[in-house]
Design a protein around this motif. Structure first.
Motif, PDB file in Angstrom:
ATOM      1  N   PRO A  14      42.741  30.913  32.717  1.00  0.00           N
ATOM      2  CA  PRO A  14      43.170  29.571  32.332  1.00  0.00           C
ATOM      3  C   PRO A  14      42.040  28.743  31.739  1.00  0.00           C
ATOM      4  CG  PRO A  14      43.070  29.767  34.723  1.00  0.00           C
ATOM      5  CD  PRO A  14      42.808  31.125  34.164  1.00  0.00           C
ATOM      6  N   GLN A  15      40.795  29.146  31.946  1.00  0.00           N
ATOM      7  CA  GLN A  15      39.671  28.365  31.443  1.00  0.00           C
ATOM      8  C   GLN A  15      39.235  28.805  30.051  1.00  0.00           C
ATOM      9  OE1 GLN A  15      36.600  27.801  34.270  1.00  0.00           O
ATOM     10  NE2 GLN A  15      35.257  26.740  32.869  1.00  0.00           N
ATOM     11  N   CYS A  16      39.061  30.124  29.837  1.00  0.00           N
ATOM     12  CA  CYS A  16      38.532  30.594  28.554  1.00  0.00           C
ATOM     13  C   CYS A  16      39.529  31.420  27.752  1.00  0.00           C
ATOM     14  CB  CYS A  16      37.252  31.393  28.766  1.00  0.00           C
ATOM     15  SG  CYS A  16      37.499  33.010  29.535  1.00  0.00           S
ATOM     16  N   GLY A  17      40.632  31.851  28.366  1.00  0.00           N
ATOM     17  CA  GLY A  17      41.644  32.617  27.654  1.00  0.00           C
ATOM     18  C   GLY A  17      41.357  34.104  27.545  1.00  0.00           C
ATOM     19  N   ALA A  18      40.310  34.597  28.194  1.00  0.00           N
ATOM     20  CA  ALA A  18      39.973  36.011  28.136  1.00  0.00           C
ATOM     21  C   ALA A  18      40.970  36.829  28.950  1.00  0.00           C
ATOM     22  CB  ALA A  18      38.555  36.237  28.657  1.00  0.00           C
ATOM     23  N   VAL A  19      41.038  38.139  28.665  1.00  0.00           N
ATOM     24  CA  VAL A  19      41.963  39.005  29.387  1.00  0.00           C
ATOM     25  C   VAL A  19      41.233  39.939  30.347  1.00  0.00           C
ATOM     26  CG1 VAL A  19      43.736  38.936  27.617  1.00  0.00           C
ATOM     27  CG2 VAL A  19      41.968  40.687  27.504  1.00  0.00           C
ATOM     28  N   ARG A  20      39.949  39.804  30.509  1.00  0.00           N
ATOM     29  CA  ARG A  20      39.198  40.657  31.433  1.00  0.00           C
ATOM     30  C   ARG A  20      39.286  40.049  32.834  1.00  0.00           C
ATOM     31  NH1 ARG A  20      33.452  42.140  29.470  1.00  0.00           N
ATOM     32  NH2 ARG A  20      33.665  43.446  31.316  1.00  0.00           N
ATOM     33  N   ILE A  21      40.433  40.210  33.479  1.00  0.00           N
ATOM     34  CA  ILE A  21      40.735  39.619  34.775  1.00  0.00           C
ATOM     35  C   ILE A  21      40.768  40.728  35.818  1.00  0.00           C
ATOM     36  CG2 ILE A  21      42.396  38.225  36.073  1.00  0.00           C
ATOM     37  CD1 ILE A  21      41.189  36.789  33.667  1.00  0.00           C
ATOM     38  N   VAL A  22      40.133  40.493  36.965  1.00  0.00           N
ATOM     39  CA  VAL A  22      40.167  41.446  38.073  1.00  0.00           C
ATOM     40  C   VAL A  22      40.601  40.719  39.341  1.00  0.00           C
ATOM     41  CG1 VAL A  22      38.448  43.006  37.110  1.00  0.00           C
ATOM     42  CG2 VAL A  22      37.712  41.123  38.559  1.00  0.00           C
ATOM     43  N   LYS A  23      41.121  41.464  40.294  1.00  0.00           N
ATOM     44  CA  LYS A  23      41.502  40.894  41.585  1.00  0.00           C
ATOM     45  C   LYS A  23      40.242  40.496  42.342  1.00  0.00           C
ATOM     46  CE  LYS A  23      45.771  43.449  42.112  1.00  0.00           C
ATOM     47  NZ  LYS A  23      46.520  44.407  42.946  1.00  0.00           N
ATOM     48  N   ASN A  24      40.339  39.400  43.115  1.00  0.00           N
ATOM     49  CA  ASN A  24      39.167  38.880  43.802  1.00  0.00           C
ATOM     50  C   ASN A  24      39.544  38.343  45.186  1.00  0.00           C
ATOM     51  OD1 ASN A  24      36.423  38.293  43.968  1.00  0.00           O
ATOM     52  ND2 ASN A  24      36.723  36.194  43.274  1.00  0.00           N
ATOM     53  N   GLY A  25      40.192  39.149  45.999  1.00  0.00           N
ATOM     54  CA  GLY A  25      40.529  38.743  47.357  1.00  0.00           C
ATOM     55  C   GLY A  25      41.782  37.897  47.411  1.00  0.00           C
ATOM     56  N   HIS A  26      41.947  37.227  48.564  1.00  0.00           N
ATOM     57  CA  HIS A  26      43.121  36.387  48.793  1.00  0.00           C
ATOM     58  C   HIS A  26      42.685  35.011  49.264  1.00  0.00           C
ATOM     59  CE1 HIS A  26      44.974  40.373  48.886  1.00  0.00           C
ATOM     60  NE2 HIS A  26      46.081  39.747  48.525  1.00  0.00           N
ATOM     61  N   ALA A  27      43.470  34.010  48.916  1.00  0.00           N
ATOM     62  CA  ALA A  27      43.243  32.642  49.384  1.00  0.00           C
ATOM     63  C   ALA A  27      43.731  32.534  50.826  1.00  0.00           C
ATOM     64  CB  ALA A  27      43.989  31.658  48.495  1.00  0.00           C
ATOM     65  N   HIS A  28      43.425  31.411  51.471  1.00  0.00           N
ATOM     66  CA  HIS A  28      43.849  31.234  52.863  1.00  0.00           C
ATOM     67  C   HIS A  28      45.359  31.183  52.996  1.00  0.00           C
ATOM     68  CE1 HIS A  28      43.984  27.076  51.393  1.00  0.00           C
ATOM     69  NE2 HIS A  28      44.808  26.841  52.391  1.00  0.00           N
ATOM     70  N   THR A  29      46.058  30.944  51.899  1.00  0.00           N
ATOM     71  CA  THR A  29      47.512  30.925  51.915  1.00  0.00           C
ATOM     72  C   THR A  29      48.108  32.312  51.737  1.00  0.00           C
ATOM     73  OG1 THR A  29      47.543  30.544  49.542  1.00  0.00           O
ATOM     74  CG2 THR A  29      47.606  28.595  50.977  1.00  0.00           C
ATOM     75  N   GLY A  30      47.265  33.308  51.462  1.00  0.00           N
ATOM     76  CA  GLY A  30      47.739  34.666  51.273  1.00  0.00           C
ATOM     77  C   GLY A  30      47.961  35.042  49.824  1.00  0.00           C
ATOM     78  N   LYS A  31      47.793  34.094  48.904  1.00  0.00           N
ATOM     79  CA  LYS A  31      47.994  34.382  47.486  1.00  0.00           C
ATOM     80  C   LYS A  31      46.798  35.136  46.918  1.00  0.00           C
ATOM     81  CE  LYS A  31      51.214  30.896  46.198  1.00  0.00           C
ATOM     82  NZ  LYS A  31      51.942  30.808  44.982  1.00  0.00           N
ATOM     83  N   GLN A  32      47.051  35.951  45.918  1.00  0.00           N
ATOM     84  CA  GLN A  32      46.024  36.755  45.273  1.00  0.00           C
ATOM     85  C   GLN A  32      45.082  35.871  44.463  1.00  0.00           C
ATOM     86  OE1 GLN A  32      45.603  40.328  45.256  1.00  0.00           O
ATOM     87  NE2 GLN A  32      43.673  39.604  44.436  1.00  0.00           N
TER      88      GLN A  32
END
Length: 109
Positions: A14-32
Motif C-alpha cells: 500500500p505504500q510503494c505499490g511493489a509486488v515483492r510481498i512476503v508473510k511476516n507473522g500475525h498481529a495480536h488479532t490473529g490477522k496475517q
C-alpha cells in the motif's frame, strides 16, 4: 531464479505499490502481517480502523480546552488513546510555539 516475483496472491504494497510481498507473522488479532521487500513497510491487509468523523474531532478539540484528562476524553468520546496521541502531535505541529519567555514590549525589571 532470476525474474521471480515474490508476490502473495498478486498483492501490492500500500505504500510503494511493489509486488515483492512476503508473510511476516500475525498481529495480536490473529490477522496475517505482510512485509514489502522493496520499502520494508509492514502492513495488515483488510484492517479495520474506523474513521473519526470531523464532528468527533471538533468535540475532542473542545474538550481539550476544558482541562479534562486525556483518558477521560478518550472514554467519553470513544476514540483510542493512540489516535488521541497522534491528534495531539498534529495539533502541536500546527500551533506555533514561542520559545522567548518575554514577549516583545515586555518591560524588563
Amino acid at each position: 531464479m532470476t525474474g521471480v516475483q515474490w508476490s502473495m496472491n498478486g498483492l501490492e504494497c500500500p505504500q510503494c505499490g511493489a509486488v515483492r510481498i512476503v508473510k511476516n507473522g500475525h498481529a495480536h488479532t490473529g490477522k496475517q502481517r505482510s512485509l514489502c521487500r522493496v520499502c520494508t513497510h509492514q502492513f495488515t491487509l483488510h484492517h479495520r480502523r474506523p474513521r473519526i468523523s470531523p464532528d468527533t474531532v471538533a468535540l475532542v478539540d473542545r474538550l481539550l480546552s476544558e482541562r479534562l484528562s486525556h483518558r477521560g476524553i478518550c472514554r467519553a468520546v470513544g476514540v483510542s488513546r493512540s489516535w488521541f496521541r497522534r491528534h495531539l502531535q498534529a495539533l502541536t505541529k500546527s500551533v506555533p510555539h514561542a520559545l522567548d519567555p518575554d514577549p516583545p514590549g515586555f518591560p524588563r525589571g
